[in-house]
Design a protein around this motif. Structure first.
Motif, PDB file in Angstrom:
ATOM      1  N   PRO A  68     -11.224  -2.064  -5.233  1.00 37.00           N
ATOM      2  CA  PRO A  68     -11.381  -0.833  -4.469  1.00 37.00           C
ATOM      3  C   PRO A  68     -11.212   0.316  -5.432  1.00 37.00           C
ATOM      4  CG  PRO A  68      -9.173  -1.994  -4.212  1.00 37.00           C
ATOM      5  CD  PRO A  68     -10.036  -3.024  -4.914  1.00 37.00           C
ATOM      6  N   HIS A  69     -11.758   1.320  -5.110  1.00 34.50           N
ATOM      7  CA  HIS A  69     -11.606   2.642  -6.131  1.00 34.50           C
ATOM      8  C   HIS A  69     -11.863   2.471  -7.538  1.00 34.50           C
ATOM      9  CE1 HIS A  69      -9.885   4.372  -2.237  1.00 34.50           C
ATOM     10  NE2 HIS A  69      -9.100   3.193  -2.439  1.00 34.50           N
ATOM     11  N   PHE A  70     -12.991   1.775  -7.744  1.00 33.37           N
ATOM     12  CA  PHE A  70     -13.538   1.435  -9.075  1.00 33.37           C
ATOM     13  C   PHE A  70     -13.841   2.950  -9.895  1.00 33.37           C
ATOM     14  CE2 PHE A  70     -16.335  -0.186 -12.446  1.00 33.37           C
ATOM     15  CZ  PHE A  70     -15.472  -1.111 -13.092  1.00 33.37           C
ATOM     16  N   ILE A  71     -13.442   3.039 -11.090  1.00 33.17           N
ATOM     17  CA  ILE A  71     -13.722   4.113 -12.066  1.00 33.17           C
ATOM     18  C   ILE A  71     -14.292   3.477 -13.346  1.00 33.17           C
ATOM     19  CG2 ILE A  71     -12.910   6.106 -13.210  1.00 33.17           C
ATOM     20  CD1 ILE A  71     -10.759   6.293 -11.129  1.00 33.17           C
ATOM     21  N   SER A  72     -15.738   3.310 -13.642  1.00 30.18           N
ATOM     22  CA  SER A  72     -16.013   2.658 -14.842  1.00 30.18           C
ATOM     23  C   SER A  72     -15.673   3.650 -15.952  1.00 30.18           C
ATOM     24  CB  SER A  72     -17.516   2.377 -14.475  1.00 30.18           C
ATOM     25  OG  SER A  72     -18.397   3.375 -14.618  1.00 30.18           O
ATOM     26  N   ALA A 115     -16.407  -1.615  -5.445  1.00 29.42           N
ATOM     27  CA  ALA A 115     -17.208  -2.301  -6.496  1.00 29.42           C
ATOM     28  C   ALA A 115     -17.152  -3.737  -6.093  1.00 29.42           C
ATOM     29  CB  ALA A 115     -17.067  -2.004  -7.781  1.00 29.42           C
ATOM     30  N   TYR A 116     -18.327  -4.604  -6.227  1.00 28.13           N
ATOM     31  CA  TYR A 116     -17.984  -6.035  -6.270  1.00 28.13           C
ATOM     32  C   TYR A 116     -18.454  -6.680  -7.471  1.00 28.13           C
ATOM     33  CZ  TYR A 116     -19.189 -10.749  -4.768  1.00 28.13           C
ATOM     34  OH  TYR A 116     -19.057 -12.048  -4.189  1.00 28.13           O
ATOM     35  N   ALA A 117     -17.745  -7.548  -8.010  1.00 30.97           N
ATOM     36  CA  ALA A 117     -18.063  -8.459  -9.245  1.00 30.97           C
ATOM     37  C   ALA A 117     -18.320  -9.840  -8.801  1.00 30.97           C
ATOM     38  CB  ALA A 117     -16.825  -8.399 -10.013  1.00 30.97           C
ATOM     39  N   SER A 118     -19.740 -10.024  -8.693  1.00 28.94           N
ATOM     40  CA  SER A 118     -20.115 -11.433  -8.353  1.00 28.94           C
ATOM     41  C   SER A 118     -19.665 -12.618  -9.009  1.00 28.94           C
ATOM     42  CB  SER A 118     -21.691 -11.250  -7.941  1.00 28.94           C
ATOM     43  OG  SER A 118     -22.347 -11.282  -9.261  1.00 28.94           O
ATOM     44  N   ASN A 142     -16.269  -2.129 -17.429  1.00 29.01           N
ATOM     45  CA  ASN A 142     -14.823  -2.447 -17.274  1.00 29.01           C
ATOM     46  C   ASN A 142     -14.238  -0.881 -16.867  1.00 29.01           C
ATOM     47  OD1 ASN A 142     -14.454  -5.017 -17.648  1.00 29.01           O
ATOM     48  ND2 ASN A 142     -13.685  -4.936 -19.739  1.00 29.01           N
ATOM     49  N   GLY A 143     -13.279  -1.035 -16.141  1.00 25.35           N
ATOM     50  CA  GLY A 143     -12.515   0.195 -15.659  1.00 25.35           C
ATOM     51  C   GLY A 143     -11.407   0.081 -15.145  1.00 25.35           C
ATOM     52  N   ILE A 144     -11.101   1.222 -14.157  1.00 24.71           N
ATOM     53  CA  ILE A 144      -9.865   1.239 -13.542  1.00 24.71           C
ATOM     54  C   ILE A 144      -9.741   1.204 -12.038  1.00 24.71           C
ATOM     55  CG2 ILE A 144      -7.977   2.709 -13.127  1.00 24.71           C
ATOM     56  CD1 ILE A 144      -8.798   4.333 -15.719  1.00 24.71           C
ATOM     57  N   HIS A 145      -9.248   0.149 -11.342  1.00 26.48           N
ATOM     58  CA  HIS A 145      -9.467  -0.007  -9.875  1.00 26.48           C
ATOM     59  C   HIS A 145      -7.928  -0.625  -9.399  1.00 26.48           C
ATOM     60  CE1 HIS A 145      -9.746  -4.265 -10.577  1.00 26.48           C
ATOM     61  NE2 HIS A 145     -10.486  -4.042 -11.624  1.00 26.48           N
ATOM     62  N   CYS A 194     -10.111  -5.154 -17.131  1.00 30.42           N
ATOM     63  CA  CYS A 194     -10.176  -3.788 -16.213  1.00 30.42           C
ATOM     64  C   CYS A 194      -8.707  -3.333 -16.309  1.00 30.42           C
ATOM     65  CB  CYS A 194     -10.522  -3.932 -14.896  1.00 30.42           C
ATOM     66  SG  CYS A 194     -12.425  -4.000 -14.542  1.00 30.42           S
ATOM     67  N   ILE A 195      -8.143  -2.239 -16.150  1.00 28.40           N
ATOM     68  CA  ILE A 195      -6.992  -1.701 -15.923  1.00 28.40           C
ATOM     69  C   ILE A 195      -6.666  -1.822 -14.322  1.00 28.40           C
ATOM     70  CG2 ILE A 195      -5.402   0.226 -15.784  1.00 28.40           C
ATOM     71  CD1 ILE A 195      -7.144   1.006 -18.447  1.00 28.40           C
ATOM     72  N   ILE A 196      -5.708  -2.398 -13.890  1.00 27.83           N
ATOM     73  CA  ILE A 196      -5.454  -2.907 -12.408  1.00 27.83           C
ATOM     74  C   ILE A 196      -4.358  -1.944 -12.139  1.00 27.83           C
ATOM     75  CG2 ILE A 196      -4.828  -4.311 -10.723  1.00 27.83           C
ATOM     76  CD1 ILE A 196      -7.411  -5.066 -12.215  1.00 27.83           C
ATOM     77  N   LEU A 197      -4.529  -1.143 -10.923  1.00 29.58           N
ATOM     78  CA  LEU A 197      -3.239  -0.262 -10.311  1.00 29.58           C
ATOM     79  C   LEU A 197      -3.150  -0.800  -8.795  1.00 29.58           C
ATOM     80  CD1 LEU A 197      -4.521   3.299 -11.170  1.00 29.58           C
ATOM     81  CD2 LEU A 197      -2.820   2.011 -12.153  1.00 29.58           C
ATOM     82  N   GLY A 198      -1.759  -0.544  -8.233  1.00 27.88           N
ATOM     83  CA  GLY A 198      -1.726  -0.436  -6.718  1.00 27.88           C
ATOM     84  C   GLY A 198      -2.869  -0.101  -5.952  1.00 27.88           C
ATOM     85  N   LEU A 199      -2.739  -0.267  -4.864  1.00 25.40           N
ATOM     86  CA  LEU A 199      -3.817   0.297  -3.809  1.00 25.40           C
ATOM     87  C   LEU A 199      -3.952   1.800  -3.871  1.00 25.40           C
ATOM     88  CD1 LEU A 199      -4.303  -2.512  -1.362  1.00 25.40           C
ATOM     89  CD2 LEU A 199      -5.759  -1.995  -3.373  1.00 25.40           C
ATOM     90  N   ASP A 200      -2.590   2.325  -3.558  1.00 23.98           N
ATOM     91  CA  ASP A 200      -2.459   3.879  -3.320  1.00 23.98           C
ATOM     92  C   ASP A 200      -2.541   4.435  -4.722  1.00 23.98           C
ATOM     93  OD1 ASP A 200      -1.672   3.332  -0.700  1.00 23.98           O
ATOM     94  OD2 ASP A 200       0.353   3.206  -0.984  1.00 23.98           O
ATOM     95  N   GLU A 201      -2.123   4.026  -5.570  1.00 24.27           N
ATOM     96  CA  GLU A 201      -2.161   4.624  -6.780  1.00 24.27           C
ATOM     97  C   GLU A 201      -3.928   4.810  -7.554  1.00 24.27           C
ATOM     98  OE1 GLU A 201      -0.350   2.177  -6.071  1.00 24.27           O
ATOM     99  OE2 GLU A 201       1.860   2.897  -6.770  1.00 24.27           O
ATOM    100  N   ALA A 202      -4.335   3.572  -7.027  1.00 25.53           N
ATOM    101  CA  ALA A 202      -5.802   3.589  -7.505  1.00 25.53           C
ATOM    102  C   ALA A 202      -6.717   4.535  -6.439  1.00 25.53           C
ATOM    103  CB  ALA A 202      -6.595   2.408  -7.204  1.00 25.53           C
ATOM    104  N   ALA A 203      -6.453   4.672  -5.280  1.00 30.70           N
ATOM    105  CA  ALA A 203      -6.872   5.741  -4.351  1.00 30.70           C
ATOM    106  C   ALA A 203      -6.593   7.108  -4.921  1.00 30.70           C
ATOM    107  CB  ALA A 203      -6.436   5.489  -3.095  1.00 30.70           C
ATOM    108  N   ALA A 204      -5.410   7.490  -5.252  1.00 33.37           N
ATOM    109  CA  ALA A 204      -5.002   8.856  -5.985  1.00 33.37           C
ATOM    110  C   ALA A 204      -5.666   9.262  -7.044  1.00 33.37           C
ATOM    111  CB  ALA A 204      -3.618   8.963  -6.069  1.00 33.37           C
TER     112      ALA A 204
END
Length: 107
Positions: free
Chosen positions: A41-45, A31-34, A55-58, A82-92
């Motif tokens: 990455p891995h945006f879950i709204s 997702a892109y927030a202009s 807002n979501g988790i990414h 938003c709720i921010i996770l590490g890259l691997d965690e967000a992908a999972a």
């Protein structure tokens, strides 16, 4: 039953993450927030904070310049809601979560 237990960051005082129970509205791989020039990455709204703005988790976001934001700050409020996770965690989580799944955000 608990599926994952990740360290996360939430919104800063001026742009807090809203507690409540929501459903996954949509998912977007990148997702892109202009407004902030952020790739998320891995945006879950999970909820709308304004008309047309979810807002979501990414995962940790990246600016168009390639700079990764908030790396090393997980566990502290840093985001714009938003709720921010590490890259691997967000992908999972992205792979696991289905549209309509319940999400409870607690203070």
């Amino acid at each position: 039953a608990l599926v994952y237990d990740f360290i996360a960051s939430t919104g800063i005082d001026s742009s807090p993450t809203m507690p409540g129970t929501y459903q996954v509205l949509s998912k977007e791989e990148d997702a892109y927030a202009s407004v902030w020039d952020l790739h998320m990455p891995h945006f879950i709204s999970v909820y709308y904070s304004a008309p047309g703005f979810a807002n979501g988790i990414h995962g940790l976001p990246t600016l168009s310049s390639g700079a990764r934001l908030w790396d090393g700050y997980l566990g502290r409020p840093v985001s714009y809601g938003c709720i921010i996770l590490g890259l691997d965690e967000a992908a999972a989580l992205y792979a696991w979560a289905q549209i309509g799944a319940l999400v409870t955000i607690q203070e």
